[in-house]
Design a protein around this motif. Structure first.
Motif, PDB file in Angstrom:
ATOM      1  N   THR A 123       0.875  -1.162   0.000  1.00 58.06           N
ATOM      2  CA  THR A 123       0.000   0.000   0.000  1.00 58.06           C
ATOM      3  C   THR A 123       0.918   1.220   0.000  1.00 58.06           C
ATOM      4  O   THR A 123       2.141   1.077   0.028  1.00 58.06           O
ATOM      5  N   THR A 124       0.361   2.384  -0.048  1.00 57.79           N
ATOM      6  CA  THR A 124       1.189   3.590  -0.003  1.00 57.79           C
ATOM      7  C   THR A 124       0.684   4.504   1.094  1.00 57.79           C
ATOM      8  O   THR A 124      -0.483   4.458   1.482  1.00 57.79           O
ATOM      9  N   VAL A 125       1.608   5.305   1.585  1.00 59.96           N
ATOM     10  CA  VAL A 125       1.275   6.255   2.626  1.00 59.96           C
ATOM     11  C   VAL A 125       1.953   7.581   2.279  1.00 59.96           C
ATOM     12  O   VAL A 125       3.031   7.601   1.675  1.00 59.96           O
ATOM     13  N   LEU A 126       1.304   8.673   2.614  1.00 60.91           N
ATOM     14  CA  LEU A 126       1.821   9.995   2.326  1.00 60.91           C
ATOM     15  C   LEU A 126       3.191  10.184   2.961  1.00 60.91           C
ATOM     16  O   LEU A 126       3.383   9.871   4.137  1.00 60.91           O
ATOM     17  N   CYS A 127       4.151  10.646   2.206  1.00 63.28           N
ATOM     18  CA  CYS A 127       5.493  10.932   2.724  1.00 63.28           C
ATOM     19  C   CYS A 127       5.391  12.155   3.627  1.00 63.28           C
ATOM     20  O   CYS A 127       4.942  13.220   3.203  1.00 63.28           O
ATOM     21  N   ASP A 128       5.786  11.996   4.896  1.00 64.01           N
ATOM     22  CA  ASP A 128       5.618  13.086   5.856  1.00 64.01           C
ATOM     23  C   ASP A 128       6.920  13.830   6.164  1.00 64.01           C
ATOM     24  O   ASP A 128       7.018  14.511   7.168  1.00 64.01           O
ATOM     25  N   LYS A 129       7.908  13.711   5.298  1.00 62.84           N
ATOM     26  CA  LYS A 129       9.190  14.378   5.511  1.00 62.84           C
ATOM     27  C   LYS A 129       9.194  15.747   4.831  1.00 62.84           C
ATOM     28  O   LYS A 129       8.476  15.979   3.877  1.00 62.84           O
ATOM     29  N   SER A 130      10.045  16.624   5.313  1.00 59.29           N
ATOM     30  CA  SER A 130      10.109  17.970   4.738  1.00 59.29           C
ATOM     31  C   SER A 130      10.952  18.017   3.468  1.00 59.29           C
ATOM     32  O   SER A 130      10.841  18.945   2.684  1.00 59.29           O
ATOM     33  N   ALA A 131      11.810  17.020   3.244  1.00 54.50           N
ATOM     34  CA  ALA A 131      12.645  16.999   2.040  1.00 54.50           C
ATOM     35  C   ALA A 131      12.906  15.556   1.629  1.00 54.50           C
ATOM     36  O   ALA A 131      12.921  14.655   2.455  1.00 54.50           O
ATOM     37  N   GLY A 132      13.109  15.357   0.338  1.00 55.38           N
ATOM     38  CA  GLY A 132      13.482  14.042  -0.171  1.00 55.38           C
ATOM     39  C   GLY A 132      12.335  13.138  -0.563  1.00 55.38           C
ATOM     40  O   GLY A 132      12.563  12.009  -0.980  1.00 55.38           O
ATOM     41  N   CYS A 133      11.096  13.601  -0.434  1.00 56.33           N
ATOM     42  CA  CYS A 133       9.961  12.770  -0.824  1.00 56.33           C
ATOM     43  C   CYS A 133       9.982  12.550  -2.335  1.00 56.33           C
ATOM     44  O   CYS A 133      10.500  13.387  -3.083  1.00 56.33           O
ATOM     45  N   PRO A 134       9.436  11.438  -2.792  1.00 54.43           N
ATOM     46  CA  PRO A 134       9.424  11.166  -4.233  1.00 54.43           C
ATOM     47  C   PRO A 134       8.785  12.311  -5.014  1.00 54.43           C
ATOM     48  O   PRO A 134       7.709  12.794  -4.667  1.00 54.43           O
ATOM     49  N   ASN A 135       9.474  12.739  -6.076  1.00 58.76           N
ATOM     50  CA  ASN A 135       8.971  13.855  -6.878  1.00 58.76           C
ATOM     51  C   ASN A 135       8.305  13.391  -8.170  1.00 58.76           C
ATOM     52  O   ASN A 135       7.925  14.193  -9.000  1.00 58.76           O
ATOM     53  N   LYS A 136       8.195  12.060  -8.314  1.00 55.86           N
ATOM     54  CA  LYS A 136       7.479  11.493  -9.462  1.00 55.86           C
ATOM     55  C   LYS A 136       7.043  10.083  -9.097  1.00 55.86           C
ATOM     56  O   LYS A 136       7.507   9.507  -8.113  1.00 55.86           O
ATOM     57  N   SER A 137       6.150   9.513  -9.901  1.00 56.05           N
ATOM     58  CA  SER A 137       5.688   8.140  -9.667  1.00 56.05           C
ATOM     59  C   SER A 137       6.840   7.177  -9.888  1.00 56.05           C
ATOM     60  O   SER A 137       7.732   7.434 -10.696  1.00 56.05           O
ATOM     61  N   PHE A 138       6.788   6.028  -9.171  1.00 63.51           N
ATOM     62  CA  PHE A 138       7.836   5.023  -9.306  1.00 63.51           C
ATOM     63  C   PHE A 138       7.286   3.665  -8.894  1.00 63.51           C
ATOM     64  O   PHE A 138       6.221   3.570  -8.294  1.00 63.51           O
ATOM     65  N   SER A 139       8.023   2.606  -9.229  1.00 60.06           N
ATOM     66  CA  SER A 139       7.633   1.251  -8.849  1.00 60.06           C
ATOM     67  C   SER A 139       8.083   0.961  -7.429  1.00 60.06           C
ATOM     68  O   SER A 139       9.169   1.376  -7.017  1.00 60.06           O
ATOM     69  N   SER A 140       7.267   0.238  -6.685  1.00 59.72           N
ATOM     70  CA  SER A 140       7.561  -0.034  -5.273  1.00 59.72           C
ATOM     71  C   SER A 140       8.884  -0.750  -5.057  1.00 59.72           C
ATOM     72  O   SER A 140       9.508  -0.593  -4.012  1.00 59.72           O
ATOM     73  N   ASN A 141       9.347  -1.493  -6.037  1.00 56.61           N
ATOM     74  CA  ASN A 141      10.630  -2.175  -5.882  1.00 56.61           C
ATOM     75  C   ASN A 141      11.816  -1.282  -6.253  1.00 56.61           C
ATOM     76  O   ASN A 141      12.945  -1.736  -6.301  1.00 56.61           O
ATOM     77  N   GLU A 142      11.559  -0.004  -6.488  1.00 56.39           N
ATOM     78  CA  GLU A 142      12.610   0.975  -6.738  1.00 56.39           C
ATOM     79  C   GLU A 142      12.672   2.005  -5.613  1.00 56.39           C
ATOM     80  O   GLU A 142      13.144   3.111  -5.798  1.00 56.39           O
ATOM     81  N   VAL A 143      12.205   1.630  -4.440  1.00 54.27           N
ATOM     82  CA  VAL A 143      12.161   2.548  -3.306  1.00 54.27           C
ATOM     83  C   VAL A 143      13.558   2.992  -2.881  1.00 54.27           C
ATOM     84  O   VAL A 143      13.714   4.052  -2.282  1.00 54.27           O
ATOM     85  N   TYR A 144      14.576   2.232  -3.232  1.00 54.48           N
ATOM     86  CA  TYR A 144      15.956   2.615  -2.909  1.00 54.48           C
ATOM     87  C   TYR A 144      16.326   3.970  -3.520  1.00 54.48           C
ATOM     88  O   TYR A 144      17.235   4.644  -3.046  1.00 54.48           O
ATOM     89  N   LYS A 145      15.611   4.403  -4.543  1.00 53.49           N
ATOM     90  CA  LYS A 145      15.857   5.705  -5.167  1.00 53.49           C
ATOM     91  C   LYS A 145      15.414   6.854  -4.261  1.00 53.49           C
ATOM     92  O   LYS A 145      15.780   8.009  -4.488  1.00 53.49           O
ATOM     93  N   TYR A 146      14.586   6.536  -3.257  1.00 53.95           N
ATOM     94  CA  TYR A 146      14.046   7.548  -2.346  1.00 53.95           C
ATOM     95  C   TYR A 146      14.342   7.137  -0.909  1.00 53.95           C
ATOM     96  O   TYR A 146      13.460   6.618  -0.208  1.00 53.95           O
TER      97      TYR A 146
END
Length: 126
Positions: free
Chosen positions: A69-92
């Protein structure tokens, strides 16, 4: 089976090495390393294609639904700036630092309702 871990791979090469270690590809599954809805960081091989995660959201393994599932990123910086596949979470990396670091246990339910869970198959709202 979701297996707790101290950390997740931080780049594509390490991610692929873990995929091989877990034998996910050989069983037609997709390796994931992410937080679950209980705040535990863990690894798992999941069937089906990876979840598509929207901009400003992070993937999370839902133990009840047994799905990403997905949850809103609650950080002030570094949140994903585009859609991505869940198995590429290492990019964020921010998504691998925990979703609820700024909330207390008593605040979590309202945060979850506010973020609204999005499952690939159905939308789940508490």
């Amino acid at each position: 089976m979701f297996s707790n871990t101290a950390s997740c791979p931080g780049n594509r090469n390490d991610w692929e090495n873990q995929d091989q270690h877990w034998n996910c590809s050989k069983t037609n599954k997709v390796y994931h390393c992410l937080f679950d809805n209980n705040g535990n960081l863990g690894e798992i091989c999941l069937r089906g294609p990876p979840a598509q995660v929207q901009k400003n959201f992070c993937p999370q393994y839902n133990q009840v639904a047994r799905d990403v599932t997905t949850v809103l990123c609650d950080k002030s910086a570094g949140c994903p700036n585009k859609s991505f596949s869940s198995n590429e979470v290492y990019k964020y990396p921010v998504c691998l630092q925990g979703i609820y670091t700024d909330t207390t246990e008593s605040q979590r339910p309202s945060t979850i309702r506010k973020a609204r869970w999005h499952s690939i198959k159905t939308e789940m709202v508490e």
